[in-house]
Design an enzyme around this catalytic site. Structure first.
Site, PDB file in Angstrom:
ATOM      1  N   ASP A  49       0.868  -1.186   0.000  1.00 49.62           N
ATOM      2  CA  ASP A  49       0.000   0.000   0.000  1.00 49.62           C
ATOM      3  C   ASP A  49       0.895   1.223   0.000  1.00 49.62           C
ATOM      4  O   ASP A  49       2.109   1.110   0.209  1.00 49.62           O
ATOM      5  CB  ASP A  49      -0.928   0.011   1.242  1.00 49.62           C
ATOM      6  CG  ASP A  49      -2.213   0.806   1.004  1.00 49.62           C
ATOM      7  OD1 ASP A  49      -2.128   1.994   0.637  1.00 49.62           O
ATOM      8  OD2 ASP A  49      -3.303   0.241   1.183  1.00 49.62           O
ATOM      9  N   TYR A 185     -16.653   4.869 -12.116  1.00 50.72           N
ATOM     10  CA  TYR A 185     -16.131   3.804 -11.232  1.00 50.72           C
ATOM     11  C   TYR A 185     -16.743   2.461 -11.601  1.00 50.72           C
ATOM     12  O   TYR A 185     -16.040   1.469 -11.825  1.00 50.72           O
ATOM     13  CB  TYR A 185     -16.468   4.207  -9.797  1.00 50.72           C
ATOM     14  CG  TYR A 185     -16.302   3.169  -8.710  1.00 50.72           C
ATOM     15  CD1 TYR A 185     -15.041   2.783  -8.249  1.00 50.72           C
ATOM     16  CD2 TYR A 185     -17.423   2.621  -8.071  1.00 50.72           C
ATOM     17  CE1 TYR A 185     -14.905   1.879  -7.203  1.00 50.72           C
ATOM     18  CE2 TYR A 185     -17.293   1.720  -7.017  1.00 50.72           C
ATOM     19  CZ  TYR A 185     -16.029   1.351  -6.590  1.00 50.72           C
ATOM     20  OH  TYR A 185     -15.902   0.455  -5.549  1.00 50.72           O
ATOM     21  N   LYS A 251     -26.608  15.171   6.624  1.00 43.20           N
ATOM     22  CA  LYS A 251     -27.077  15.678   5.325  1.00 43.20           C
ATOM     23  C   LYS A 251     -27.658  14.551   4.495  1.00 43.20           C
ATOM     24  O   LYS A 251     -26.947  13.584   4.170  1.00 43.20           O
ATOM     25  CB  LYS A 251     -25.922  16.339   4.578  1.00 43.20           C
ATOM     26  CG  LYS A 251     -25.452  17.593   5.276  1.00 43.20           C
ATOM     27  CD  LYS A 251     -24.316  18.237   4.521  1.00 43.20           C
ATOM     28  CE  LYS A 251     -23.934  19.535   5.215  1.00 43.20           C
ATOM     29  NZ  LYS A 251     -22.616  19.988   4.823  1.00 43.20           N
TER      30      LYS A 251
HETATM   31  P1  NAD Z   1      -9.941   1.860   1.032  1.00 42.51           P
HETATM   32  O1  NAD Z   1      -9.852   3.126   0.271  1.00 42.51           O
HETATM   33  O2  NAD Z   1     -10.001   1.944   2.513  1.00 42.51           O
HETATM   34  O3  NAD Z   1      -8.714   0.909   0.645  1.00 42.51           O
HETATM   35  C1  NAD Z   1      -8.064   0.934  -0.601  1.00 42.51           C
HETATM   36  C2  NAD Z   1      -6.558   0.931  -0.338  1.00 42.51           C
HETATM   37  O4  NAD Z   1      -5.881   0.853  -1.590  1.00 42.51           O
HETATM   38  C3  NAD Z   1      -6.085   2.226   0.351  1.00 42.51           C
HETATM   39  O5  NAD Z   1      -5.352   1.939   1.519  1.00 42.51           O
HETATM   40  C4  NAD Z   1      -5.198   2.882  -0.705  1.00 42.51           C
HETATM   41  O6  NAD Z   1      -4.085   3.595  -0.155  1.00 42.51           O
HETATM   42  C5  NAD Z   1      -4.739   1.673  -1.530  1.00 42.51           C
HETATM   43  N1  NAD Z   1      -4.343   2.072  -2.876  1.00 42.51           N
HETATM   44  C6  NAD Z   1      -5.083   2.770  -3.781  1.00 42.51           C
HETATM   45  N2  NAD Z   1      -4.361   2.976  -4.903  1.00 42.51           N
HETATM   46  C7  NAD Z   1      -3.139   2.407  -4.696  1.00 42.51           C
HETATM   47  C8  NAD Z   1      -1.966   2.313  -5.480  1.00 42.51           C
HETATM   48  N3  NAD Z   1      -1.890   2.883  -6.695  1.00 42.51           N
HETATM   49  N4  NAD Z   1      -0.910   1.649  -4.980  1.00 42.51           N
HETATM   50  C9  NAD Z   1      -0.965   1.095  -3.737  1.00 42.51           C
HETATM   51  N5  NAD Z   1      -2.050   1.164  -2.941  1.00 42.51           N
HETATM   52  C10 NAD Z   1      -3.121   1.817  -3.420  1.00 42.51           C
HETATM   53  O7  NAD Z   1     -11.208   1.058   0.468  1.00 42.51           O
HETATM   54  P2  NAD Z   1     -11.916  -0.281   1.001  1.00 42.51           P
HETATM   55  O8  NAD Z   1     -13.268   0.068   1.476  1.00 42.51           O
HETATM   56  O9  NAD Z   1     -10.998  -1.034   1.863  1.00 42.51           O
HETATM   57  O10 NAD Z   1     -12.138  -1.040  -0.392  1.00 42.51           O
HETATM   58  C11 NAD Z   1     -11.264  -2.042  -0.875  1.00 42.51           C
HETATM   59  C12 NAD Z   1     -11.780  -2.571  -2.210  1.00 42.51           C
HETATM   60  O11 NAD Z   1     -13.125  -3.038  -2.076  1.00 42.51           O
HETATM   61  C13 NAD Z   1     -11.794  -1.548  -3.344  1.00 42.51           C
HETATM   62  O12 NAD Z   1     -11.403  -2.178  -4.532  1.00 42.51           O
HETATM   63  C14 NAD Z   1     -13.247  -1.129  -3.445  1.00 42.51           C
HETATM   64  O13 NAD Z   1     -13.586  -0.719  -4.744  1.00 42.51           O
HETATM   65  C15 NAD Z   1     -13.964  -2.399  -3.033  1.00 42.51           C
HETATM   66  N6  NAD Z   1     -15.279  -2.106  -2.452  1.00 42.51           N
HETATM   67  C16 NAD Z   1     -15.448  -1.810  -1.133  1.00 42.51           C
HETATM   68  C17 NAD Z   1     -16.716  -1.553  -0.646  1.00 42.51           C
HETATM   69  C18 NAD Z   1     -16.993  -1.305   0.806  1.00 42.51           C
HETATM   70  O14 NAD Z   1     -18.137  -1.453   1.188  1.00 42.51           O
HETATM   71  N7  NAD Z   1     -16.044  -0.966   1.642  1.00 42.51           N
HETATM   72  C19 NAD Z   1     -17.826  -1.560  -1.500  1.00 42.51           C
HETATM   73  C20 NAD Z   1     -17.621  -1.839  -2.845  1.00 42.51           C
HETATM   74  C21 NAD Z   1     -16.349  -2.129  -3.307  1.00 42.51           C
HETATM   75  N1  UDP Z   2     -25.256  10.035   1.358  1.00 43.50           N
HETATM   76  C1  UDP Z   2     -26.001  10.992   2.062  1.00 43.50           C
HETATM   77  N2  UDP Z   2     -25.343  11.856   2.900  1.00 43.50           N
HETATM   78  C2  UDP Z   2     -23.994  11.817   3.098  1.00 43.50           C
HETATM   79  C3  UDP Z   2     -23.243  10.826   2.386  1.00 43.50           C
HETATM   80  C4  UDP Z   2     -23.911   9.956   1.529  1.00 43.50           C
HETATM   81  O1  UDP Z   2     -27.232  11.079   1.913  1.00 43.50           O
HETATM   82  O2  UDP Z   2     -23.490  12.619   3.907  1.00 43.50           O
HETATM   83  C5  UDP Z   2     -25.961   9.053   0.492  1.00 43.50           C
HETATM   84  C6  UDP Z   2     -25.448   8.896  -0.931  1.00 43.50           C
HETATM   85  O3  UDP Z   2     -26.047   9.872  -1.784  1.00 43.50           O
HETATM   86  C7  UDP Z   2     -25.882   7.477  -1.263  1.00 43.50           C
HETATM   87  C8  UDP Z   2     -25.767   6.749   0.067  1.00 43.50           C
HETATM   88  O4  UDP Z   2     -25.749   7.772   1.073  1.00 43.50           O
HETATM   89  O5  UDP Z   2     -27.251   7.478  -1.650  1.00 43.50           O
HETATM   90  C9  UDP Z   2     -24.549   5.854   0.230  1.00 43.50           C
HETATM   91  O6  UDP Z   2     -23.401   6.587  -0.055  1.00 43.50           O
HETATM   92  P1  UDP Z   2     -21.905   6.026   0.067  1.00 43.50           P
HETATM   93  O7  UDP Z   2     -20.986   7.207  -0.038  1.00 43.50           O
HETATM   94  O8  UDP Z   2     -21.723   5.209   1.278  1.00 43.50           O
HETATM   95  O9  UDP Z   2     -21.647   5.115  -1.213  1.00 43.50           O
HETATM   96  P2  UDP Z   2     -22.529   4.213  -2.209  1.00 43.50           P
HETATM   97  O10 UDP Z   2     -23.354   3.281  -1.383  1.00 43.50           O
HETATM   98  O11 UDP Z   2     -23.372   5.138  -3.025  1.00 43.50           O
HETATM   99  O12 UDP Z   2     -21.501   3.519  -3.014  1.00 43.50           O
END
Ligand code: NAD
Ligand code: UDP
EC number: 4.1.1.35
Length: 389
Positions: A49, A185, A251
């Site tokens: 990371d 995305y 919000k």
């Molecule tokens: P996060 O942002 O906390 O973690 C992502 C990590 O990747 C960060 O620590 C960042 O520094 C590292 N990173 C990004 N670009 C990099 C690079 N070029 N080189 C090295 N490190 C790099 O996000 P998260 O919630 O832990 O999500 C992890 C994965 O799961 C992501 O691919 C995200 O799209 C996917 N995801 C998560 C959720 C969720 O609910 N948390 C939902 C949908 C998808």
């Molecule tokens: N949202 C909101 N207020 C905030 C932040 C997010 O109403 O302060 C809403 C956003 O528009 C979306 C949902 O909460 O409908 C979930 O947002 P999140 O950023 O967690 O990501 P998503 O589920 O859309 O990937």
């Protein structure tokens, strides 16, 4: 640490230690996965990371019971030739690295597309060329909007699960127009999924794709002005936590009508562990990982978080706990939203026998207890400063 000899996979075979190259290990999901791997398994992690703040407690001091089983490599995967070497050293690569906060999708669409597609390409290529297994993190957002959202508002079909339940092998990916840059995305994630799937079909890549449905818990994102930029906009859990900590109204974007299912990070990590340790059952599959029982509108989430925070902090809530804002005001031009996200669980049930356990109230209680304990004092000091000076 549980001894490797006592641990067996879903088919009763003993689990032996492997080496995992975890890219994005310093983020929210990565930190929980590293914690679990260190405390309960014999596996070794090469943690990649650009940051390590969220896993510092696992890296030092040297007296930790898992010392030697986790190594941190500060590498930006965009431009570092050490990446291929680490993938070659590992049995399995898990790619979590991404820009994944909605506030970035329409305001930094180029960075979003590069991060989620272009930067993931070498990872897929190195795994495929070196015959290494890959678990790639995609997103539930690849489903986009539900079919039902295009029906007339009063159509009874909107209540029919066939029009909203999201199935890995059946549901289409429905995004808005190109001007709606929110979908940069989802589209990048969809294309990398297709590429990985094609590498599997044409070149025999052993892969698993994970589609997380709103995983939440401690260490998610940052609190603006405390451990992240003051003007930064994290995901909803951290936005609402920040508002509660600062005693500001929460919000609600466009009325808070969108629906989400939230899952506790610790439940979700159990699913990932099963994928890691049962390759024969997980390879070649795309898995929804969410909690279909925890559905709320964003407004209901705000109301529940307000109640839970009041309980854990001992402070009464403010008189007007929520305020409506337009998406244009909150996120800027080009924002759009997923209307509803309920995961179908058939495939993950069948392959891995996994089900989530934690209710929304319980997961919010443990998460907001953490937020209060971690940030309340720092916020008080930050608020007091300008008045004192
Ligand atoms: P996060 O942002 O906390 O973690 C992502 C990590 O990747 C960060 O620590 C960042 O520094 C590292 N990173 C990004 N670009 C990099 C690079 N070029 N080189 C090295 N490190 C790099 O996000 P998260 O919630 O832990 O999500 C992890 C994965 O799961 C992501 O691919 C995200 O799209 C996917 N995801 C998560 C959720 C969720 O609910 N948390 C939902 C949908 C998808
Ligand atoms: N949202 C909101 N207020 C905030 C932040 C997010 O109403 O302060 C809403 C956003 O528009 C979306 C949902 O909460 O409908 C979930 O947002 P999140 O950023 O967690 O990501 P998503 O589920 O859309 O990937």
């Amino acid at each position: 640490m549980a001894s490797s000899a006592t641990r067996v996979d879903l088919d009763g075979k003993p689990i032996t230690g492997i080496t995992i190259c975890m890219i994005g290990a310093g983020g929210f999901i990565g930190s929980h996965l590293c914690e679990k791997l260190m405390s309960e398994t014999p596996h070794t992690v090469l943690a990649v990371d650009v940051y390590n703040d969220k896993i510092k407690h696992l890296l030092e001091p040297d007296s930790l019971p898992w010392t030697g089983r986790i190594q941190f490599h500060r590498i930006n995967i965009k431009n570092d030739s050490r990446l291929e070497g680490l993938i070659k050293m590992a049995d399995l690569t898990i790619n979590l690295a991404a820009i994944c906060t909605p506030a970035d999708y329409n305001t930094r669409p180029l960075d979003t597309i590069y991060s989620n597609f272009i930067d993931a390409l070498p990872v897929v290529k190195y795994c495929s060329e070196n015959n290494k297994r890959l678990i790639h993190f995609s997103t539930c957002e690849v489903y986009g909007k539900t079919i039902g959202s295009y029906l007339p508002k009063d159509s009874p079909l909107r209540q029919d699960p066939a029009y909203y339940i999201l199935k890995e092998d059946e549901s289409p990916c429905i995004f808005g127009s190109i001007e709606k840059q929110r979908w940069s995305y989802a589209c990048a994630k969809q294309l990398i999924e297709r590429l990985i799937y094609a590498e599997g079909a044409e070149n025999g890549l052993e892969f698993t794709i994970v589609r997380p449905f709103n995983w939440i818990g401690p260490r998610m994102d940052f609190i603006p002005g405390i451990d992240g930029p003051s003007e930064g906009v994290p995901r909803v859990l951290a936005c609402f936590s920040n508002n509660l900590l600062r005693r500001e109204p929460l919000k609600l974007v466009d009325g808070g009508e969108s629906q989400r299912t939230f899952i506790y990070i610790k439940d979700a990590i159990e699913a990932v562990m099963l994928m890691i340790e049962n390759p024969a059952r997980a390879n070649g599959h795309i898995f929804n990982v969410g909690n279909p029982n925890n559905e709320v509108t964003v407004r209901q989430l705000a109301e529940m978080m307000t109640k839970v925070y009041s309980k854990v902090s001992g402070e009464p809530s403010i008189d007007s706990p929520t305020i409506d804002v337009s998406s244009k005001e909150f996120y800027g031009e080009g924002y759009d939203d997923s209307d509803k996200r309920i995961p179908d669980m058939t495939i993950i049930n069948k392959q891995l026998g996994w089900n989530p356990k934690t209710s929304l109230w319980d997961l919010l209680e443990s998460t907001l207890t953490y937020q209060h304990r971690t940030y309340a004092e720092a916020i008080k000091q930050a608020i007091a400063k300008p008045i004192a000076s």
